[in-house]
Design a protein around this motif. Structure first.
Motif, PDB file in Angstrom:
ATOM      1  N   THR A 122       0.831  -1.215   0.000  1.00  0.00           N
ATOM      2  CA  THR A 122       0.000   0.000   0.000  1.00  0.00           C
ATOM      3  C   THR A 122       0.860   1.258   0.000  1.00  0.00           C
ATOM      4  N   SER A 123       2.066   1.166   0.595  1.00  0.00           N
ATOM      5  CA  SER A 123       2.887   2.375   0.693  1.00  0.00           C
ATOM      6  C   SER A 123       3.354   2.863  -0.673  1.00  0.00           C
ATOM      7  N   VAL A 124       3.408   1.972  -1.656  1.00  0.00           N
ATOM      8  CA  VAL A 124       3.850   2.401  -2.988  1.00  0.00           C
ATOM      9  C   VAL A 124       2.705   2.436  -4.001  1.00  0.00           C
ATOM     10  N   THR A 125       1.489   2.187  -3.544  1.00  0.00           N
ATOM     11  CA  THR A 125       0.347   2.216  -4.479  1.00  0.00           C
ATOM     12  C   THR A 125      -0.719   3.203  -3.979  1.00  0.00           C
ATOM     13  N   PHE A 126      -1.602   2.744  -3.103  1.00  0.00           N
ATOM     14  CA  PHE A 126      -2.682   3.620  -2.630  1.00  0.00           C
ATOM     15  C   PHE A 126      -2.140   4.878  -1.944  1.00  0.00           C
ATOM     16  N   ASP A 127      -1.023   4.717  -1.238  1.00  0.00           N
ATOM     17  CA  ASP A 127      -0.439   5.860  -0.541  1.00  0.00           C
ATOM     18  C   ASP A 127       0.137   6.902  -1.480  1.00  0.00           C
ATOM     19  N   ARG A 128       0.286   6.555  -2.753  1.00  0.00           N
ATOM     20  CA  ARG A 128       0.849   7.523  -3.706  1.00  0.00           C
ATOM     21  C   ARG A 128      -0.189   7.991  -4.712  1.00  0.00           C
ATOM     22  N   LEU A 129      -1.413   7.961  -4.259  1.00  0.00           N
ATOM     23  CA  LEU A 129      -2.546   8.405  -5.057  1.00  0.00           C
ATOM     24  C   LEU A 129      -3.105   9.622  -4.330  1.00  0.00           C
ATOM     25  N   VAL A 152      -1.718  -6.142  -7.686  1.00  0.00           N
ATOM     26  CA  VAL A 152      -3.171  -6.021  -7.523  1.00  0.00           C
ATOM     27  C   VAL A 152      -3.516  -4.639  -6.953  1.00  0.00           C
ATOM     28  N   CYS A 153      -2.760  -4.193  -5.944  1.00  0.00           N
ATOM     29  CA  CYS A 153      -3.002  -2.860  -5.371  1.00  0.00           C
ATOM     30  C   CYS A 153      -2.797  -1.770  -6.425  1.00  0.00           C
ATOM     31  N   ALA A 154      -1.728  -1.895  -7.217  1.00  0.00           N
ATOM     32  CA  ALA A 154      -1.447  -0.880  -8.238  1.00  0.00           C
ATOM     33  C   ALA A 154      -2.548  -0.861  -9.286  1.00  0.00           C
ATOM     34  N   ASP A 155      -3.050  -2.029  -9.649  1.00  0.00           N
ATOM     35  CA  ASP A 155      -4.132  -2.116 -10.626  1.00  0.00           C
ATOM     36  C   ASP A 155      -5.391  -1.435 -10.080  1.00  0.00           C
ATOM     37  N   LEU A 156      -5.729  -1.722  -8.824  1.00  0.00           N
ATOM     38  CA  LEU A 156      -6.915  -1.104  -8.218  1.00  0.00           C
ATOM     39  C   LEU A 156      -6.713   0.409  -8.062  1.00  0.00           C
ATOM     40  N   ALA A 157      -5.495   0.827  -7.664  1.00  0.00           N
ATOM     41  CA  ALA A 157      -5.219   2.261  -7.504  1.00  0.00           C
ATOM     42  C   ALA A 157      -5.386   2.977  -8.836  1.00  0.00           C
ATOM     43  N   ARG A 158      -4.931   2.335  -9.900  1.00  0.00           N
ATOM     44  CA  ARG A 158      -5.070   2.916 -11.237  1.00  0.00           C
ATOM     45  C   ARG A 158      -6.558   3.067 -11.607  1.00  0.00           C
ATOM     46  N   GLN A 159      -7.355   2.061 -11.241  1.00  0.00           N
ATOM     47  CA  GLN A 159      -8.789   2.138 -11.533  1.00  0.00           C
ATOM     48  C   GLN A 159      -9.452   3.271 -10.746  1.00  0.00           C
ATOM     49  N   LEU A 160      -9.010   3.476  -9.495  1.00  0.00           N
ATOM     50  CA  LEU A 160      -9.543   4.590  -8.704  1.00  0.00           C
ATOM     51  C   LEU A 160      -9.193   5.918  -9.365  1.00  0.00           C
ATOM     52  N   LEU A 161      -7.937   6.017  -9.808  1.00  0.00           N
ATOM     53  CA  LEU A 161      -7.457   7.260 -10.422  1.00  0.00           C
ATOM     54  C   LEU A 161      -8.263   7.597 -11.666  1.00  0.00           C
ATOM     55  N   VAL A 162      -8.445   6.621 -12.524  1.00  0.00           N
ATOM     56  CA  VAL A 162      -9.114   6.861 -13.799  1.00  0.00           C
ATOM     57  C   VAL A 162     -10.584   7.241 -13.585  1.00  0.00           C
ATOM     58  N   ASP A 163     -11.169   6.751 -12.483  1.00  0.00           N
ATOM     59  CA  ASP A 163     -12.584   7.026 -12.212  1.00  0.00           C
ATOM     60  C   ASP A 163     -12.762   8.204 -11.248  1.00  0.00           C
ATOM     61  N   ALA A 164     -11.678   8.923 -10.928  1.00  0.00           N
ATOM     62  CA  ALA A 164     -11.779  10.026  -9.963  1.00  0.00           C
ATOM     63  C   ALA A 164     -12.778  11.063 -10.456  1.00  0.00           C
ATOM     64  N   GLU A 165     -13.479  11.653  -9.494  1.00  0.00           N
ATOM     65  CA  GLU A 165     -14.589  12.557  -9.814  1.00  0.00           C
ATOM     66  C   GLU A 165     -14.173  13.674 -10.773  1.00  0.00           C
ATOM     67  N   GLY A 166     -14.809  13.718 -11.910  1.00  0.00           N
ATOM     68  CA  GLY A 166     -14.623  14.812 -12.861  1.00  0.00           C
ATOM     69  C   GLY A 166     -13.344  14.782 -13.670  1.00  0.00           C
ATOM     70  N   ALA A 167     -12.463  13.796 -13.409  1.00  0.00           N
ATOM     71  CA  ALA A 167     -11.136  13.829 -14.017  1.00  0.00           C
ATOM     72  C   ALA A 167     -11.183  13.532 -15.512  1.00  0.00           C
ATOM     73  N   THR A 168     -10.346  14.255 -16.269  1.00  0.00           N
ATOM     74  CA  THR A 168     -10.181  13.954 -17.694  1.00  0.00           C
ATOM     75  C   THR A 168      -8.740  13.550 -18.012  1.00  0.00           C
ATOM     76  N   LYS A 169      -7.837  13.717 -17.020  1.00  0.00           N
ATOM     77  CA  LYS A 169      -6.427  13.371 -17.224  1.00  0.00           C
ATOM     78  C   LYS A 169      -5.946  12.527 -16.043  1.00  0.00           C
ATOM     79  N   ALA A 170      -5.112  11.532 -16.329  1.00  0.00           N
ATOM     80  CA  ALA A 170      -4.405  10.776 -15.293  1.00  0.00           C
ATOM     81  C   ALA A 170      -2.955  11.249 -15.321  1.00  0.00           C
ATOM     82  N   ILE A 171      -2.543  11.897 -14.234  1.00  0.00           N
ATOM     83  CA  ILE A 171      -1.237  12.562 -14.207  1.00  0.00           C
ATOM     84  C   ILE A 171      -0.288  11.802 -13.293  1.00  0.00           C
TER      85      ILE A 171
END
Lengths: 384, 384
Positions: free
Chosen positions: B204-211, B247-266
């Motif tokens: 988590t320290s290198v995935t969810f924690d870096r979102l 698995v954590c990185a994959d889920l974190a990426r899915q959270l990022l892409v679905d973030a409210e109103g977002a059009t860019k993943a930075i």
């Protein structure tokens, strides 16, 4: 009025051609003395613009003859050549005033990372010098605007007959870290640079330092306080501090109301804190919550977004004893739902969020704005 | 699949009537063993929701039989009665599974400050228990959505034949502080709770924690890792950590892409740092700059807004040696303008901002999104 309200100051604001649209973009403020005592506070950003590096050096001497300010370019992140540009600007002002560049402060505001058009700027210095007048304060305040929709000026008379005047610019990138914009304050009181420094630090720490519209700290923030001594009055220092603080607070309020895209002016009032530092830390954390700022924009008294921001701080408090009021209605009591949230009227522009930490006697108020689609549009539509 | 991809797990997702619209709002994940080893990480927010307080207590025992999760209400800032609600929920799950409440974890998500509709919730537990199945992973992932537009699931097979599966929810209030949403990860590997704990903290320290999508830290964030041991495989720990991190990185990426109103993943990629801590601190400061996030939304490679955020940190660097690339074009070199910014193509959804501090060999990447009018609309239009 503005910076020319006190005796001993002349100012001018001209269109030097730095901005593309032909608007005023260069201001000159001259202290004709007899005193030249001065103090300054600067951004704590580690990327300091060339004019910040230069002016900090000038202010270390405690004397300022004149301040030259330009909008249309920040001269930040411009390397050694950018610093030479600032130096040349100060030399040009010294030349037209027949004075020393070592006592000329320089301020710039605008886009980061681009060199200034020096021909236009140096020409503008000559034009401004020719237009210097006791009535030039308004034109100078107008010339330092960037995305500001209005000029920001203020003045107050001290009890013993001296004057304090000021002008400021700032509408975005406002976050507290010792000065969050450009501001020049003048007075005809007679005080030493050490006295001015003490007063300026205290006044800015409770005004500009407690303003946070978007959490973004500028590379160019500068607040200068210049004293001409022309009134011959040596005020009581505590009284003088009150007057300077009032001018700073007035200017800070004008910055807040004109913040990019804002429709609400939000005061985060923290009470019951174990220390003033705790109160400020909690106020800043809440002021930086995008979710809360969106909720207030939607006139939703979402206290959950307040406490979740409070919970990110190290301040002394017990989560079960925190109370939150929005516009006077205590909708969170003891860390849980309190009075009926439907009683909260969020229609007025001014919103007060009171956070009682129940941990001590200290207080602080941090000012912020709502987060709006207009802010997003303004800051995504062009480089600024 | 999702949490039911590994052997030994059943799940269900049902509409208990907690949400008003009739959507699924209650999930149950059951570990049928033979092992019940488990680990968890929780929000560092000091306002911890009742289910966080409860589940942290459960996880301190290192064993979890089942996790019950609800959307439609966070049960945060609800006082002692809210804690009783969580306790009653765990007791109800224990009753239907004929097991001990002390090994039932509880997670809640939704609006802060309101009590849960307990009749509906407890009824839903019974319904979910009746629907538990080896195919229930997708329904469970669907039931924990709030403003998420899609379910987030992931699974990976380990080299030695075991499986790791997971589900997550989270679209707003995402900021790194040990877990920033609800997430349940399951495995049929056979590992102790101590081993699971070590792996989960590293992953988590290198995935969810870096979102960090909006700098706002939730009161309810929970990531659980449950091991059934049903595959009989005892994997190499380093290899297992890689799979869990994936698995954590994959889920974190899915959270990022679905973030409210977002059009860019930075991706904010910090290199040349004196320490990993410095790299993360710089990445987070840049990820939290509203001005930069607006600029990227407007496809403006405004590197001045990058360096002004870098300049607010305490990281080791010399302002004159910092370089910044946007999508591979080094538009800031040595703290000043570098290559032509017109060469930067910001049209793709994925944006990489590389910051070279020139201060050491360490690196870290923090992920964020752009700031859009849609984010403002979503978060000002209703309480969530």
């Amino acid at each position: 009025m503005s910076v020319t309200a006190p005796l001993g100051f002349r100012a001018a604001g001209v269109a030097a051609g730095i901005k593309s649209g032909g608007a005023r973009d260069l201001a000159l403020v001259v202290n004709d003395g007899p005193s030249r005592a001065a103090a300054g506070v600067f951004t704590s950003n580690r990327f300091k613009a060339a004019p910040v590096l230069w002016s900090a050096q000038v202010l270390s001497g405690g004397r300022v003859r004149a301040v030259v300010l330009n909008s249309g370019g920040a001269n930040a992140c411009t390397g050694p050549l950018g610093f030479q540009d600032t130096h040349a600007t100060a030399e040009k002002v010294a030349e037209v005033l027949d004075d020393s560049a070592a006592e000329i402060a320089v301020c710039s505001t605008g886009l980061i990372g681009e060199r200034l058009p020096m021909d236009a700027l140096l020409g503008g210095v000559g034009t401004a010098a020719a237009q210097l007048s006791r009535d030039g304060g308004l034109a100078a305040a107008d010339a330092i605007r960037t995305t500001d929709t209005v000029s920001k000026i203020s003045f107050r008379r001290g009890e013993t007959g001296y004057m304090v005047g000021g002008m400021a610019k700032g509408a975005g990138m406002l976050a507290p870290a010792l000065a969050t914009m450009l501001c020049v304050i003048t007075t005809d009181a007679d005080l030493t640079s050490e006295e001015l420094d003490t007063v300026l630090r205290k006044a800015t720490s409770v005004t500009f330092d407690r303003l946070d519209t978007d959490g973004c700290m500028s590379t160019n923030d500068t607040v200068l306080l210049l004293a001409s001594g022309a009134s011959g009055v040596r005020p009581d220092l505590a009284e003088f501090e009150k007057v300077v603080t009032a001018v700073c607070a007035d200017l800070a309020r004008q910055l807040l109301v004109d913040a990019e895209g804002a429709t609400k002016a939000i005061a985060i009032e923290v009470v019951g804190a174990a220390s003033e530092e705790d109160a400020v830390a909690v106020g800043r954390a809440v002021a930086r919550s995008n979710l809360l700022k969106c909720a207030i924009h939607g006139e939703d008294p979402n206290w959950g977004r307040v406490v979740s921001a409070v919970g990110t701080t190290d301040a002394v408090f017990d989560a079960d004893r925190v109370n939150v009021a929005v516009n006077g209605i205590w909708i969170c009591r003891g860390g849980a739902a309190g009075d009926d949230r439907d009683k909260v009227d969020l229609r007025p522009r001014d919103v007060t969020i009171t956070i009682d930490l129940s941990a001590g006697p200290h207080t602080a108020t941090v000012h912020t704005t709502d987060l709006t689609a207009a802010y997003v549009h303004e800051n995504s539509a062009y480089s600024s």
